[in-house]
Design a protein around this motif. Structure first.
Motif, PDB file in Angstrom:
ATOM      1  N   ASP B  98       1.222 -17.330   3.138  1.00  0.00           N
ATOM      2  CA  ASP B  98       1.490 -18.709   2.301  1.00  0.00           C
ATOM      3  C   ASP B  98       2.417 -19.732   2.974  1.00  0.00           C
ATOM      4  O   ASP B  98       2.347 -20.757   3.146  1.00  0.00           O
ATOM      5  N   LEU B 100       3.121 -19.402   6.180  1.00  0.00           N
ATOM      6  CA  LEU B 100       2.498 -19.979   7.469  1.00  0.00           C
ATOM      7  C   LEU B 100       1.366 -21.477   7.117  1.00  0.00           C
ATOM      8  O   LEU B 100       1.637 -22.293   7.533  1.00  0.00           O
ATOM      9  N   ALA B 101       0.882 -21.066   6.079  1.00  0.00           N
ATOM     10  CA  ALA B 101      -0.111 -22.257   5.598  1.00  0.00           C
ATOM     11  C   ALA B 101       0.513 -23.335   5.280  1.00  0.00           C
ATOM     12  O   ALA B 101       0.217 -24.613   5.647  1.00  0.00           O
ATOM     13  N   GLN B 104       1.462 -25.962   7.755  1.00  0.00           N
ATOM     14  CA  GLN B 104       0.418 -26.830   8.480  1.00  0.00           C
ATOM     15  C   GLN B 104      -0.264 -27.567   7.418  1.00  0.00           C
ATOM     16  O   GLN B 104      -1.448 -28.151   7.533  1.00  0.00           O
ATOM     17  N   PHE B 105       0.167 -27.646   6.119  1.00  0.00           N
ATOM     18  CA  PHE B 105      -0.625 -28.207   5.149  1.00  0.00           C
ATOM     19  C   PHE B 105       0.231 -29.408   4.448  1.00  0.00           C
ATOM     20  O   PHE B 105       1.521 -29.177   4.187  1.00  0.00           O
ATOM     21  N   ASP B 106      -0.392 -30.655   4.379  1.00  0.00           N
ATOM     22  CA  ASP B 106       0.152 -31.755   3.592  1.00  0.00           C
ATOM     23  C   ASP B 106       0.016 -31.558   2.078  1.00  0.00           C
ATOM     24  O   ASP B 106      -0.569 -32.454   1.787  1.00  0.00           O
ATOM     25  N   GLY B 107       0.915 -30.886   1.443  1.00  0.00           N
ATOM     26  CA  GLY B 107       0.808 -30.550   0.226  1.00  0.00           C
ATOM     27  C   GLY B 107       1.323 -29.479  -0.300  1.00  0.00           C
ATOM     28  O   GLY B 107       2.463 -29.141   0.483  1.00  0.00           O
ATOM     29  N   ILE B 109       1.405 -25.441  -1.271  1.00  0.00           N
ATOM     30  CA  ILE B 109       0.526 -24.288  -1.218  1.00  0.00           C
ATOM     31  C   ILE B 109       1.167 -23.461  -2.280  1.00  0.00           C
ATOM     32  O   ILE B 109       2.280 -22.989  -2.428  1.00  0.00           O
TER      33      ILE B 109
END
Lengths: 130, 130
Positions: B98, B100-101, B104-107, B109
DNA sequence: CTGCATGCAAAAACTTTGCACCGCC
DNA sequence: GGCGGTGCAAAGTTTTTGCATGCAG
């Protein structure tokens, strides 16, 4: 074995242009513009075939209908729990979790599928455009 | 808010005794033995409610109907691609994915769901009892 | 009593399939 | 011309929902 089919080709081409993981219905509506006689059954049959052939990827999120991804390169997906959008996520490989699973499973682990969930940028900012 | 209901209680108790992640249909058939007038709609309504309350877990594998798990302790699942069985898997936490995600995520997690797939012991040995 | 929960049945949502015809090889 | 693909429609599968009634608080 399988013959060439213009409809199938068009479905594949359409998917290659989309990064929002459309549903069978959406694919149907779009490809129908080029093939007005297209039927939804044909779309389902071809999506199923292309998935088996490994030329596209089927995403079963458990929320609403299945979605399809023309990008078969390894990558992950994030589901926005507010608007339902499915976005791509490029992260380094987490395939080591398969090894981890293998140590605890009495059988053969062949892979995994993982979906992250959360809120997308637009929903966090309360924009209603998603 | 929600009232007590004998049917719901029984559904929850039934799930607590099963480790094979039954479908709504199977739950229906079993709980019906104690409540002969039970309806499938009631089962679906209660499974949905219990899932929202976090008292049970819904498993959407994308293959066949949803399954339900009375065990809400963190654990994973392995789907046998041959017989369709869903087995529990106890592994150390992989929640680091999570983090890690998130990078890279614009938002935001909030978590992930992961299903491993492969072949169970019985299918590897060609036993047909699964 | 008041209102959420239930049973029943109909309907919705999604996907698959049978069949006659069409078009690729 | 033979065989896989298509369109169409019907049917299959899974889940949700409207409504009258029942039971918990």
């Amino acid at each position: 074995m399988t013959k060439h089919s213009r409809q199938r080709e068009c479905i594949k081409e359409f998917l290659a242009t989309r990064y929002d993981h459309p549903t069978a219905e959406i694919i149907y509506l779009n490809v129908k513009e080029k093939f007005p006689n297209l039927s939804l059954g044909t779309v389902y049959r071809n999506l199923s075939l292309l998935t088996e052939l490994g030329e596209i990827q089927k995403l079963s999120t458990g929320i609403g209908p299945d979605r399809f991804d023309g990008n078969i390169a390894p990558h992950y997906h994030v589901l926005c729990t507010k608007c339902g959008r499915v976005q791509d996520l490029e992260i380094e490989s987490i395939d080591h979790i398969d090894t981890l699973a293998s140590t605890q499973f009495d059988g053969k682990i062949e892979g995994h599928f993982t979906y992250f969930f959360g809120k997308c940028r637009d929903c966090l900012e309360n924009k209603n455009n998603c």
